[in-house]
Design an enzyme around this catalytic site. Sequence first.
Site, PDB file in Angstrom:
ATOM      1  N   HIS A   1      72.908 118.362  29.269  1.00  0.00           N
ATOM      2  CA  HIS A   1      72.504 117.885  28.153  1.00  0.00           C
ATOM      3  C   HIS A   1      71.718 116.681  28.113  1.00  0.00           C
ATOM      4  O   HIS A   1      71.012 116.458  29.339  1.00  0.00           O
ATOM      5  CB  HIS A   1      73.610 116.744  27.129  1.00  0.00           C
ATOM      6  CG  HIS A   1      73.738 116.467  26.564  1.00  0.00           C
ATOM      7  ND1 HIS A   1      73.111 114.323  25.940  1.00  0.00           N
ATOM      8  CD2 HIS A   1      72.918 116.865  25.110  1.00  0.00           C
ATOM      9  CE1 HIS A   1      73.125 114.391  24.636  1.00  0.00           C
ATOM     10  NE2 HIS A   1      73.021 116.092  23.959  1.00  0.00           N
ATOM     11  N   ASN A   2      70.174 117.002  27.331  1.00  0.00           N
ATOM     12  CA  ASN A   2      69.251 115.943  27.245  1.00  0.00           C
ATOM     13  C   ASN A   2      68.966 116.348  28.721  1.00  0.00           C
ATOM     14  O   ASN A   2      67.842 115.487  29.403  1.00  0.00           O
ATOM     15  CB  ASN A   2      68.994 114.830  27.481  1.00  0.00           C
ATOM     16  CG  ASN A   2      69.970 114.134  25.061  1.00  0.00           C
ATOM     17  OD1 ASN A   2      69.364 115.211  24.808  1.00  0.00           O
ATOM     18  ND2 ASN A   2      69.654 112.860  25.236  1.00  0.00           N
TER      19      ASN A   2
ATOM     20  N   GLU B   1      67.428 123.167  21.303  1.00  0.00           N
ATOM     21  CA  GLU B   1      67.239 122.185  20.013  1.00  0.00           C
ATOM     22  C   GLU B   1      65.744 122.379  19.279  1.00  0.00           C
ATOM     23  O   GLU B   1      64.626 121.629  19.799  1.00  0.00           O
ATOM     24  CB  GLU B   1      67.239 120.920  20.412  1.00  0.00           C
ATOM     25  CG  GLU B   1      67.914 120.497  18.653  1.00  0.00           C
ATOM     26  CD  GLU B   1      69.089 118.638  19.225  1.00  0.00           C
ATOM     27  OE1 GLU B   1      68.282 117.590  18.883  1.00  0.00           O
ATOM     28  OE2 GLU B   1      69.500 118.395  20.087  1.00  0.00           O
TER      29      GLU B   1
ATOM     30  N   GLU C   1      69.017 121.855  28.271  1.00  0.00           N
ATOM     31  CA  GLU C   1      69.176 121.644  26.784  1.00  0.00           C
ATOM     32  C   GLU C   1      66.967 121.131  26.862  1.00  0.00           C
ATOM     33  O   GLU C   1      66.683 120.419  27.760  1.00  0.00           O
ATOM     34  CB  GLU C   1      69.406 120.995  26.611  1.00  0.00           C
ATOM     35  CG  GLU C   1      69.283 120.005  25.521  1.00  0.00           C
ATOM     36  CD  GLU C   1      70.204 119.069  24.573  1.00  0.00           C
ATOM     37  OE1 GLU C   1      70.360 119.656  23.055  1.00  0.00           O
ATOM     38  OE2 GLU C   1      70.580 118.577  24.992  1.00  0.00           O
TER      39      GLU C   1
ATOM     40  N   ASP D   1      64.851 119.901  24.278  1.00  0.00           N
ATOM     41  CA  ASP D   1      64.321 119.195  22.337  1.00  0.00           C
ATOM     42  C   ASP D   1      62.942 119.400  22.049  1.00  0.00           C
ATOM     43  O   ASP D   1      61.975 118.920  22.800  1.00  0.00           O
ATOM     44  CB  ASP D   1      64.748 117.662  22.385  1.00  0.00           C
ATOM     45  CG  ASP D   1      66.682 118.228  22.384  1.00  0.00           C
ATOM     46  OD1 ASP D   1      66.994 118.697  22.304  1.00  0.00           O
ATOM     47  OD2 ASP D   1      67.145 116.242  22.434  1.00  0.00           O
TER      48      ASP D   1
ATOM     49  N   HIS E   1      63.537 113.291  23.602  1.00  0.00           N
ATOM     50  CA  HIS E   1      64.169 112.550  23.013  1.00  0.00           C
ATOM     51  C   HIS E   1      63.826 111.765  21.461  1.00  0.00           C
ATOM     52  O   HIS E   1      63.452 111.217  21.245  1.00  0.00           O
ATOM     53  CB  HIS E   1      65.206 111.435  22.888  1.00  0.00           C
ATOM     54  CG  HIS E   1      66.658 111.848  22.752  1.00  0.00           C
ATOM     55  ND1 HIS E   1      67.282 110.096  21.933  1.00  0.00           N
ATOM     56  CD2 HIS E   1      67.297 113.188  22.485  1.00  0.00           C
ATOM     57  CE1 HIS E   1      68.143 110.901  21.379  1.00  0.00           C
ATOM     58  NE2 HIS E   1      68.802 112.121  22.632  1.00  0.00           N
TER      59      HIS E   1
END
Length: 758
Positions: free
Chosen positions: A310-311, A389, A340, A342, A355
């Site tokens: 994640h992230n 994302e 991931e 973003d 983020h």
Amino acid sequence: MCQVFMDSPQSLFAKGDKDLQVMKAGAMLKKVKSKSWKKQRHFRLQEDGRTIWYKSRWAGTGHSTFSVADVEVVREGHQSEVLLSVAEEFPADLCFTLVFRGRRGNLDLVAESPSEAQAWIRGVRKLIQNAESMDDKERVDQWIWDWFQKADKNKDGRMNFKEVRTLLKMMNMDMNEEYALHLFTLADKSKSGCLENEEFVQFYKILTERKDMRRVFQDYSRDGQTLTLAELKDFLMQEQQEGERSREHAQELIDRYEPSETAKKQRAMSIDGFQMYLVSPEGAILDPQRLTLNQDMSRPLSHYFICSSHNTYLMEDQLRGQSSQEAYIQALKRGCRCVEVDCWDGPNGEPVVYHGHTFTSKILFRDVITTLGEYAFKASEFPVILSLENHCSVEQQRVMAQLLDTILGDMLLREPLDGLVLQELPSPHDLKGKILLKAKKIGGLEESETLTDEATDEVSDEAEPESPSAENLSAEALCLHDKKSKFSRELSDLVVYCKSVHFHSFEYSRLHSKCYEMSSFSESKARKLAKDTGTEFVHHNSRQLSRVYPSGMRTDSSNYNPQDLWNVGCQIVALNVQTAGLEMDLNDGLFSQNGCCGYVLKPDFMMNDDSFDPERPQDWDGYTSLQLSIQVISGQQLPKVNQKEGSIVDPLVRVEIYGVSQDQAKQETSYIDNNGFNPLWNETLNFIIHVPELALVRFVVEDYDKASRNDFMGQFTVPFTCIQPGYRHIHLLSKDGTAIPLSTLFVNVKISEVTTEV
């Protein structure tokens, strides 16, 4: 200096090697942390041939050191973000990067000349190769040599009793002075009052004599000196529970581990061979056969647990942490098969990754995809899922699609395999070497409709604001989930088997969802579904992929317990892999099997129509519970917590079971006063395991403290189904998941069926 040490492989290797001589002479190298932080440091290889010392010319007596054993690889030239940022200032032939194991950051260095850079690059690589090629005996020799160097304060190559007393405390042992003198006198054959040459080795052998293993050996040895082939077979059958393969395996063990040629000819094993076997990978608690790729990789993707991050771009916390390509490299090297990204609109028409609405640094989407293309399949050949994302405008989404297409080339999956849309997902085997994009997609694989250049759909679940991620999060951002977002056709077309869809209900999914549609769940939502409707969640996950991500409140990038979600078959349980702790220990433990390929086949009852409810496993038709009995016998060379010479640990061992709720349990031994060198417990801990296929067993060693929280010393986590019963060693890992040399627990494991419910 003692001849025994001068003849060690490491010392011989260091003799006369030009590169190592350059390193031992030392050099002024620039340590680079950023475009603006560049400092001169004096580096040199120490006499032990395995420690690098460095200091600032202005630091007085202060200095730092690191072991070459902690360096995983040396990268040459501008192969790090930091060195790329200063490429115009420093040519590539002056630059190199030391990449450390675990979560420690890289060391970026610039030499004063190309020849000096090459000497350090070649020298460190030779030392790494030498360390990795050492056998167990050479590692022990090196360990003795290291301790001798630390304790020989006056560097005269001899050790008096005062130095030996200091050494014992350095080694985590507070021995009675009278007994210590007795051992010293036994080893001092020359009666000189000092230990030298073979005398120190003899002292070490006396100190490390394994009486616990000798007792086991003598239980099966008729003469107390050797185990005959028949006696070794009896040991393997009765204690190690090897069954019919015992006789054949007994001969293999003698051939492999017995150091005495005489004993080999007699088809027998001495105590030395017995000890070598028990501390080898074959004598470890984790079955070495389960470490290889051994599972069926031809099942649908939904039938596997998938190692997930994640992230992934973050090196630290998700408020102010650094975003880095290096974070992707580390995650992929750990075996992560789902990472991931973003994405947000960046300057000059280039999407950036960070983020959103926080103070984390930004990196280019282009650089992330380049890194992914280079490192995706170095640790595993099985498919990587790129979880997108997407917060970008349509224009920059087109740029993203173009970058994905041109950088990844044939690695990027663009259409269904063989042009067919099947009723179940393809397998990891079918998708070897492929990168799958997980994102929103307009329409389905079955539809041949022509999409317009822009289409609208709901924002993906990941954008749902479970909590604000920074104090200045705008009201507009908080309402993202109430708006429509535009998607480019080019990006939509690259989504094949991982179409992100909103989760409505299990009934809706059963009636309407396609196998290539997947939903993302916040940890709290997933936990609630698992508790309230576990059986339905298991059925859902037999057909479709589910991704779970941490709460937005985890601004420190902490993790949730992944076990609760594995219990209902969630495949992509995404964790902040940059954050060490229990949760990552469980993740590393689960994915340590099957060749560390990032895919672990789920139990059969999670892939068929069985009505398995993790909250009530006893209602399942195939339910059988097992008893796990662990005798914690002893510890060996446990790590120090406080590095001061006089500080000695009081170790205890805790065994923790993670699995379905009925299996969650913890038990611990008593603590041993002032002995981390060879503590002896001989305590037995018993557990009932209701669902062995989902259980993980974690061994934790702590330094007992009655006034405050115990200090962590080491751990090892193993899937229950991968445990080898019998007398086994547990090779402890640090908080970072890296090996602690020679630090072990010795246990006896028994597994049996439970005839009556306890």
